[in-house]
Design a protein around this motif. Sequence first.
Motif, PDB file in Angstrom:
ATOM      1  N   VAL A   1       0.958  -1.195   0.189  1.00  0.00           N
ATOM      2  CA  VAL A   1       0.009   0.147  -0.129  1.00  0.00           C
ATOM      3  C   VAL A   1       0.818   1.233   0.020  1.00  0.00           C
ATOM      4  O   VAL A   1       1.504   1.292   0.916  1.00  0.00           O
ATOM      5  N   SER A   2       0.885   2.031  -1.102  1.00  0.00           N
ATOM      6  CA  SER A   2       1.639   3.229  -1.003  1.00  0.00           C
ATOM      7  C   SER A   2       0.848   4.505  -1.069  1.00  0.00           C
ATOM      8  O   SER A   2      -0.599   4.579  -1.354  1.00  0.00           O
ATOM      9  N   SER A   3       1.736   5.360  -0.764  1.00  0.00           N
ATOM     10  CA  SER A   3       0.951   6.830  -0.728  1.00  0.00           C
ATOM     11  C   SER A   3       2.039   7.884  -1.203  1.00  0.00           C
ATOM     12  O   SER A   3       3.119   7.616  -1.112  1.00  0.00           O
ATOM     13  N   TYR A   4       1.781   8.796  -1.977  1.00  0.00           N
ATOM     14  CA  TYR A   4       2.787   9.994  -2.291  1.00  0.00           C
ATOM     15  C   TYR A   4       2.384  11.147  -1.593  1.00  0.00           C
ATOM     16  O   TYR A   4       1.147  11.750  -1.710  1.00  0.00           O
ATOM     17  N   CYS A   5       3.435  11.551  -1.026  1.00  0.00           N
ATOM     18  CA  CYS A   5       3.327  12.609   0.076  1.00  0.00           C
ATOM     19  C   CYS A   5       3.631  14.246  -0.704  1.00  0.00           C
ATOM     20  O   CYS A   5       3.150  15.178  -0.076  1.00  0.00           O
ATOM     21  N   ALA A   6       4.402  14.186  -1.502  1.00  0.00           N
ATOM     22  CA  ALA A   6       4.609  15.473  -2.371  1.00  0.00           C
ATOM     23  C   ALA A   6       3.693  15.686  -3.625  1.00  0.00           C
ATOM     24  O   ALA A   6       3.884  14.789  -4.362  1.00  0.00           O
ATOM     25  N   ASP A   7       2.852  16.582  -3.576  1.00  0.00           N
ATOM     26  CA  ASP A   7       2.168  16.733  -4.961  1.00  0.00           C
ATOM     27  C   ASP A   7       3.079  16.976  -6.133  1.00  0.00           C
ATOM     28  O   ASP A   7       2.483  16.396  -7.112  1.00  0.00           O
ATOM     29  N   SER A   8       4.334  17.423  -5.878  1.00  0.00           N
ATOM     30  CA  SER A   8       4.976  17.675  -7.018  1.00  0.00           C
ATOM     31  C   SER A   8       5.463  16.373  -7.898  1.00  0.00           C
ATOM     32  O   SER A   8       5.914  16.415  -8.967  1.00  0.00           O
ATOM     33  N   VAL A   9       5.477  15.418  -7.284  1.00  0.00           N
ATOM     34  CA  VAL A   9       5.962  13.986  -7.638  1.00  0.00           C
ATOM     35  C   VAL A   9       4.727  13.166  -8.208  1.00  0.00           C
ATOM     36  O   VAL A   9       5.082  12.351  -8.776  1.00  0.00           O
ATOM     37  N   LYS A  10       3.414  13.651  -7.950  1.00  0.00           N
ATOM     38  CA  LYS A  10       2.450  12.524  -8.158  1.00  0.00           C
ATOM     39  C   LYS A  10       2.427  12.596  -9.692  1.00  0.00           C
ATOM     40  O   LYS A  10       2.313  13.683 -10.396  1.00  0.00           O
ATOM     41  N   GLY A  11       2.120  11.417 -10.099  1.00  0.00           N
ATOM     42  CA  GLY A  11       2.115  10.973 -11.670  1.00  0.00           C
ATOM     43  C   GLY A  11       3.413  10.926 -12.346  1.00  0.00           C
ATOM     44  O   GLY A  11       3.557  10.531 -13.795  1.00  0.00           O
ATOM     45  N   ARG A  12       4.458  11.250 -11.669  1.00  0.00           N
ATOM     46  CA  ARG A  12       5.938  11.032 -12.093  1.00  0.00           C
ATOM     47  C   ARG A  12       6.456  10.076 -11.231  1.00  0.00           C
ATOM     48  O   ARG A  12       7.668   9.444 -12.105  1.00  0.00           O
ATOM     49  N   PHE A  13       6.562   9.929 -10.167  1.00  0.00           N
ATOM     50  CA  PHE A  13       7.405   9.077  -9.346  1.00  0.00           C
ATOM     51  C   PHE A  13       6.363   7.771  -8.853  1.00  0.00           C
ATOM     52  O   PHE A  13       5.436   7.974  -8.743  1.00  0.00           O
ATOM     53  N   THR A  14       7.242   6.925  -8.866  1.00  0.00           N
ATOM     54  CA  THR A  14       6.374   5.523  -8.363  1.00  0.00           C
ATOM     55  C   THR A  14       7.358   4.754  -7.456  1.00  0.00           C
ATOM     56  O   THR A  14       8.451   4.531  -7.681  1.00  0.00           O
ATOM     57  N   ILE A  15       6.749   4.596  -6.212  1.00  0.00           N
ATOM     58  CA  ILE A  15       7.370   3.680  -5.299  1.00  0.00           C
ATOM     59  C   ILE A  15       7.086   2.148  -5.310  1.00  0.00           C
ATOM     60  O   ILE A  15       5.797   1.934  -5.554  1.00  0.00           O
ATOM     61  N   SER A  16       8.017   1.495  -5.043  1.00  0.00           N
ATOM     62  CA  SER A  16       7.660  -0.151  -5.213  1.00  0.00           C
ATOM     63  C   SER A  16       8.811  -0.810  -4.313  1.00  0.00           C
ATOM     64  O   SER A  16       9.590  -0.308  -3.941  1.00  0.00           O
ATOM     65  N   GLN A  17       8.226  -2.347  -4.130  1.00  0.00           N
ATOM     66  CA  GLN A  17       9.218  -2.807  -3.232  1.00  0.00           C
ATOM     67  C   GLN A  17       9.372  -4.380  -3.981  1.00  0.00           C
ATOM     68  O   GLN A  17       8.275  -4.684  -4.327  1.00  0.00           O
ATOM     69  N   ASP A  18      10.291  -5.007  -3.697  1.00  0.00           N
ATOM     70  CA  ASP A  18      10.551  -6.528  -3.837  1.00  0.00           C
ATOM     71  C   ASP A  18      10.967  -7.040  -2.592  1.00  0.00           C
ATOM     72  O   ASP A  18      11.935  -6.840  -2.101  1.00  0.00           O
ATOM     73  N   ASN A  19       9.938  -7.685  -1.922  1.00  0.00           N
ATOM     74  CA  ASN A  19       9.994  -8.220  -0.679  1.00  0.00           C
ATOM     75  C   ASN A  19      10.875  -9.226  -0.376  1.00  0.00           C
ATOM     76  O   ASN A  19      11.557  -9.599   0.410  1.00  0.00           O
ATOM     77  N   ALA A  20      11.133 -10.134  -1.585  1.00  0.00           N
ATOM     78  CA  ALA A  20      11.878 -11.382  -1.610  1.00  0.00           C
ATOM     79  C   ALA A  20      13.263 -10.733  -1.721  1.00  0.00           C
ATOM     80  O   ALA A  20      14.301 -11.389  -1.164  1.00  0.00           O
ATOM     81  N   ALA A  21      13.579  -9.595  -2.189  1.00  0.00           N
ATOM     82  CA  ALA A  21      15.035  -8.979  -2.368  1.00  0.00           C
ATOM     83  C   ALA A  21      15.307  -8.290  -1.440  1.00  0.00           C
ATOM     84  O   ALA A  21      16.372  -7.651  -1.424  1.00  0.00           O
ATOM     85  N   ASN A  22      14.393  -7.694  -0.592  1.00  0.00           N
ATOM     86  CA  ASN A  22      14.578  -6.889   0.540  1.00  0.00           C
ATOM     87  C   ASN A  22      14.797  -5.435   0.070  1.00  0.00           C
ATOM     88  O   ASN A  22      16.071  -4.954   0.385  1.00  0.00           O
ATOM     89  N   THR A  23      14.226  -5.019  -1.049  1.00  0.00           N
ATOM     90  CA  THR A  23      14.787  -3.754  -1.754  1.00  0.00           C
ATOM     91  C   THR A  23      13.602  -2.913  -2.066  1.00  0.00           C
ATOM     92  O   THR A  23      12.764  -3.279  -2.425  1.00  0.00           O
ATOM     93  N   LEU A  24      13.544  -1.773  -1.484  1.00  0.00           N
ATOM     94  CA  LEU A  24      12.805  -0.772  -2.096  1.00  0.00           C
ATOM     95  C   LEU A  24      13.068  -0.083  -3.297  1.00  0.00           C
ATOM     96  O   LEU A  24      14.257   0.351  -3.424  1.00  0.00           O
ATOM     97  N   TYR A  25      12.309   0.568  -4.017  1.00  0.00           N
ATOM     98  CA  TYR A  25      12.560   1.362  -5.218  1.00  0.00           C
ATOM     99  C   TYR A  25      11.914   2.659  -5.149  1.00  0.00           C
ATOM    100  O   TYR A  25      10.788   2.766  -4.818  1.00  0.00           O
ATOM    101  N   LEU A  26      12.394   3.677  -6.201  1.00  0.00           N
ATOM    102  CA  LEU A  26      11.766   4.743  -6.612  1.00  0.00           C
ATOM    103  C   LEU A  26      11.947   5.057  -8.119  1.00  0.00           C
ATOM    104  O   LEU A  26      13.222   5.361  -8.394  1.00  0.00           O
ATOM    105  N   GLN A  27      10.998   4.881  -8.717  1.00  0.00           N
ATOM    106  CA  GLN A  27      11.149   5.109 -10.405  1.00  0.00           C
ATOM    107  C   GLN A  27      10.608   6.611 -10.540  1.00  0.00           C
ATOM    108  O   GLN A  27       9.531   6.979  -9.977  1.00  0.00           O
ATOM    109  N   MET A  28      11.674   7.429 -11.058  1.00  0.00           N
ATOM    110  CA  MET A  28      11.535   8.759 -11.111  1.00  0.00           C
ATOM    111  C   MET A  28      11.602   9.157 -12.762  1.00  0.00           C
ATOM    112  O   MET A  28      12.513   9.047 -13.374  1.00  0.00           O
ATOM    113  N   ASN A  29      10.311   9.542 -13.458  1.00  0.00           N
ATOM    114  CA  ASN A  29      10.092   9.904 -14.829  1.00  0.00           C
ATOM    115  C   ASN A  29       9.794  11.321 -14.806  1.00  0.00           C
ATOM    116  O   ASN A  29       9.698  11.946 -13.818  1.00  0.00           O
TER     117      ASN A  29
END
Length: 125
Positions: free
Chosen positions: A56-84
């Motif tokens: 369950v994700s939330s975007y806190c800054a209006d300036s990044v909504k629609g451009r940034f995506t947070i995701s995670q890979d639990n098996a790899a214990n890794t968090l990501y931030l895709q920034m377009n």
Amino acid sequence: QVQLVESGGGSVQAGGSLRLSCGVFGYAYVNYYMGWFRQAPGKEREGIATIYTGGVSSYCADSVKGRFTISQDNAANTLYLQMNSLKPEDTAIYYCAAQPYGAGYCRPASYFRYWGQGTQVTVSS
């Protein structure tokens, strides 16, 4: 002891993309509440996005909504931030943060127990 290690920062022209990664090492809690923050020179640390272990994700800054995506890979214990569609105003040091068994939406920086060392993102016009 938990360590967070960010990678993926760098320099890019406006309109470009970057993907940040944050590896979680050390004691393996069952659940983490995680977030991305950034801090530009002379400014306070700003929350970008948060995510539960369940995705369950939330975007806190209006300036990044629609451009940034947070995701995670639990098996790899890794968090990501895709920034377009990066803009010069996205230039900052980006940090990942983790709070074991945390919950909520867009918790402030003070809520998080563990922090990475930060990775620089520079966007040129």
